[in-house]
Every structure is written in structure tokens, then in C-alpha cells.
Design a protein around this motif. Structure first.
Motif, PDB file in Angstrom:
ATOM      1  N   ILE A  12      20.461  -2.281   8.298  1.00  0.00           N
ATOM      2  CA  ILE A  12      21.786  -2.860   8.531  1.00  0.00           C
ATOM      3  C   ILE A  12      21.795  -4.330   8.142  1.00  0.00           C
ATOM      4  O   ILE A  12      22.720  -4.807   7.471  1.00  0.00           O
ATOM      5  N   VAL A  13      20.764  -5.059   8.529  1.00  0.00           N
ATOM      6  CA  VAL A  13      20.679  -6.490   8.192  1.00  0.00           C
ATOM      7  C   VAL A  13      20.618  -6.671   6.674  1.00  0.00           C
ATOM      8  O   VAL A  13      21.277  -7.562   6.124  1.00  0.00           O
ATOM      9  N   ILE A  14      19.864  -5.830   6.000  1.00  0.00           N
ATOM     10  CA  ILE A  14      19.769  -5.921   4.534  1.00  0.00           C
ATOM     11  C   ILE A  14      21.138  -5.694   3.909  1.00  0.00           C
ATOM     12  O   ILE A  14      21.545  -6.432   2.989  1.00  0.00           O
ATOM     13  N   PHE A  15      21.876  -4.700   4.374  1.00  0.00           N
ATOM     14  CA  PHE A  15      23.199  -4.442   3.805  1.00  0.00           C
ATOM     15  C   PHE A  15      24.198  -5.544   4.155  1.00  0.00           C
ATOM     16  O   PHE A  15      25.093  -5.838   3.365  1.00  0.00           O
ATOM     17  N   LYS A  16      24.071  -6.164   5.301  1.00  0.00           N
ATOM     18  CA  LYS A  16      25.009  -7.225   5.692  1.00  0.00           C
ATOM     19  C   LYS A  16      24.822  -8.488   4.857  1.00  0.00           C
ATOM     20  O   LYS A  16      25.787  -9.177   4.546  1.00  0.00           O
ATOM     21  N   PHE A  17      23.582  -8.811   4.516  1.00  0.00           N
ATOM     22  CA  PHE A  17      23.321 -10.034   3.775  1.00  0.00           C
ATOM     23  C   PHE A  17      23.125  -9.820   2.286  1.00  0.00           C
ATOM     24  O   PHE A  17      22.706 -10.711   1.574  1.00  0.00           O
ATOM     25  N   ASN A  18      23.435  -8.647   1.806  1.00  0.00           N
ATOM     26  CA  ASN A  18      23.281  -8.345   0.405  1.00  0.00           C
ATOM     27  C   ASN A  18      24.560  -8.443  -0.344  1.00  0.00           C
ATOM     28  O   ASN A  18      25.609  -8.481  -0.045  1.00  0.00           O
ATOM     29  N   ILE A  22      25.655   3.230   9.623  1.00  0.00           N
ATOM     30  CA  ILE A  22      24.256   3.395  10.053  1.00  0.00           C
ATOM     31  C   ILE A  22      24.140   3.098  11.542  1.00  0.00           C
ATOM     32  O   ILE A  22      23.436   3.804  12.279  1.00  0.00           O
ATOM     33  N   ALA A  23      24.822   2.051  11.997  1.00  0.00           N
ATOM     34  CA  ALA A  23      24.775   1.699  13.426  1.00  0.00           C
ATOM     35  C   ALA A  23      25.376   2.806  14.288  1.00  0.00           C
ATOM     36  O   ALA A  23      24.836   3.131  15.356  1.00  0.00           O
ATOM     37  N   LEU A  60      11.861   4.743  18.521  1.00  0.00           N
ATOM     38  CA  LEU A  60      12.159   3.314  18.569  1.00  0.00           C
ATOM     39  C   LEU A  60      11.895   2.662  17.213  1.00  0.00           C
ATOM     40  O   LEU A  60      12.687   1.819  16.759  1.00  0.00           O
ATOM     41  N   ILE A  61      10.831   3.060  16.544  1.00  0.00           N
ATOM     42  CA  ILE A  61      10.548   2.541  15.196  1.00  0.00           C
ATOM     43  C   ILE A  61      11.652   2.947  14.227  1.00  0.00           C
ATOM     44  O   ILE A  61      12.084   2.147  13.393  1.00  0.00           O
ATOM     45  N   ALA A  62      12.138   4.179  14.337  1.00  0.00           N
ATOM     46  CA  ALA A  62      13.244   4.626  13.477  1.00  0.00           C
ATOM     47  C   ALA A  62      14.494   3.791  13.735  1.00  0.00           C
ATOM     48  O   ALA A  62      15.217   3.444  12.793  1.00  0.00           O
ATOM     49  N   THR A  63      14.737   3.430  14.988  1.00  0.00           N
ATOM     50  CA  THR A  63      15.883   2.601  15.316  1.00  0.00           C
ATOM     51  C   THR A  63      15.709   1.191  14.742  1.00  0.00           C
ATOM     52  O   THR A  63      16.673   0.595  14.246  1.00  0.00           O
ATOM     53  N   LEU A  64      14.498   0.674  14.783  1.00  0.00           N
ATOM     54  CA  LEU A  64      14.228  -0.634  14.180  1.00  0.00           C
ATOM     55  C   LEU A  64      14.404  -0.592  12.662  1.00  0.00           C
ATOM     56  O   LEU A  64      14.908  -1.554  12.068  1.00  0.00           O
ATOM     57  N   ILE A  65      14.003   0.498  12.046  1.00  0.00           N
ATOM     58  CA  ILE A  65      14.219   0.660  10.602  1.00  0.00           C
ATOM     59  C   ILE A  65      15.718   0.655  10.294  1.00  0.00           C
ATOM     60  O   ILE A  65      16.162   0.038   9.325  1.00  0.00           O
ATOM     61  N   ALA A  66      16.503   1.328  11.135  1.00  0.00           N
ATOM     62  CA  ALA A  66      17.955   1.327  10.956  1.00  0.00           C
ATOM     63  C   ALA A  66      18.510  -0.088  11.108  1.00  0.00           C
ATOM     64  O   ALA A  66      19.376  -0.512  10.325  1.00  0.00           O
ATOM     65  N   ALA A  67      18.013  -0.849  12.080  1.00  0.00           N
ATOM     66  CA  ALA A  67      18.486  -2.213  12.292  1.00  0.00           C
ATOM     67  C   ALA A  67      18.141  -3.104  11.103  1.00  0.00           C
ATOM     68  O   ALA A  67      18.976  -3.913  10.660  1.00  0.00           O
ATOM     69  N   ILE A  68      16.939  -2.965  10.575  1.00  0.00           N
ATOM     70  CA  ILE A  68      16.543  -3.761   9.405  1.00  0.00           C
ATOM     71  C   ILE A  68      17.396  -3.387   8.202  1.00  0.00           C
ATOM     72  O   ILE A  68      17.822  -4.259   7.432  1.00  0.00           O
TER      73      ILE A  68
END
Length: 93
Positions: A87-93, A50-51, A77-85
Motif C-alpha cells: 500500500i505504501v509503495i502504491f501511495k508514493f509511486n 488492498i487495505a 501477520l507477515i502477510a498483513t505487513l506485506i500488504a501494508a508495504i
């Protein structure tokens, strides 16, 4: 009017991210699209895909800025923030 412009930018940003993921997989993965996505989910590197796809968001962001369309740039920019969120969800899941 402003909401429509932001939505267009959001759509373009999400599409650019998906296109970036697709291009990366087709260019660098020996497996098929489905196989690569399946192994990415199983092995935990879907966030990295995703990154890498989000890198393609630079293009529409700066094109919209150059054309003096700041609300569309905000959508990207909002789409990029959605991608970042995501990524964080997948990293801590």
C-alpha cells in the motif's frame, strides 16, 4: 518445522487478502474484476482495495491464535505487513 508453520500462515494470509479484494469487488463494484482493477490502477485507489482485502486477515489470525498455533498467526501477520508495504509503495509511486 517452524518455518513450515510460518509459511502456511503466510500463504493463508495472502490468500485471505486476495479473497477479501475479490469479495469486495464482486459485492460493491458495478464493473468486472478486470475493469475494477484496471481503473483502480489508473485512478490510484488500488491501495484502498488492498487495505479492504487485508481486513479479512483478522479471521485466520484469530482462528490460529484460538487453536494455539502462534507461528501460523505470525505468518498471517507477515502477510498483513506485506500488504501494508505494498500500500505504501502504491501511495508514493
Amino acid at each position: 518445522m517452524i518455518k513450515k508453520e510460518i509459511f502456511i500462515g503466510l500463504f493463508v494470509g495472502l490468500f485471505a487478502n486476495l479473497a477479501g479484494i475479490y469479495l469486495y469487488i464482486m459485492g460493491f463494484s458495478p464493473d468486472s474484476l478486470e475493469g475494477t482493477l484496471k481503473s483502480a490502477m489508473e485512478e490510484g485507489y488500488i491501495g484502498s482495495l488492498i487495505a479492504l482485502g487485508a481486513i479479512l486477515n483478522f479471521l485466520p489470525f484469530f482462528v490460529f491464535l484460538k487453536k494455539n498455533q502462534p507461528y501460523r498467526s505470525r505468518g498471517v501477520l507477515i502477510a498483513t505487513l506485506i500488504a501494508a508495504i505494498t500500500i505504501v509503495i502504491f501511495k508514493f509511486n
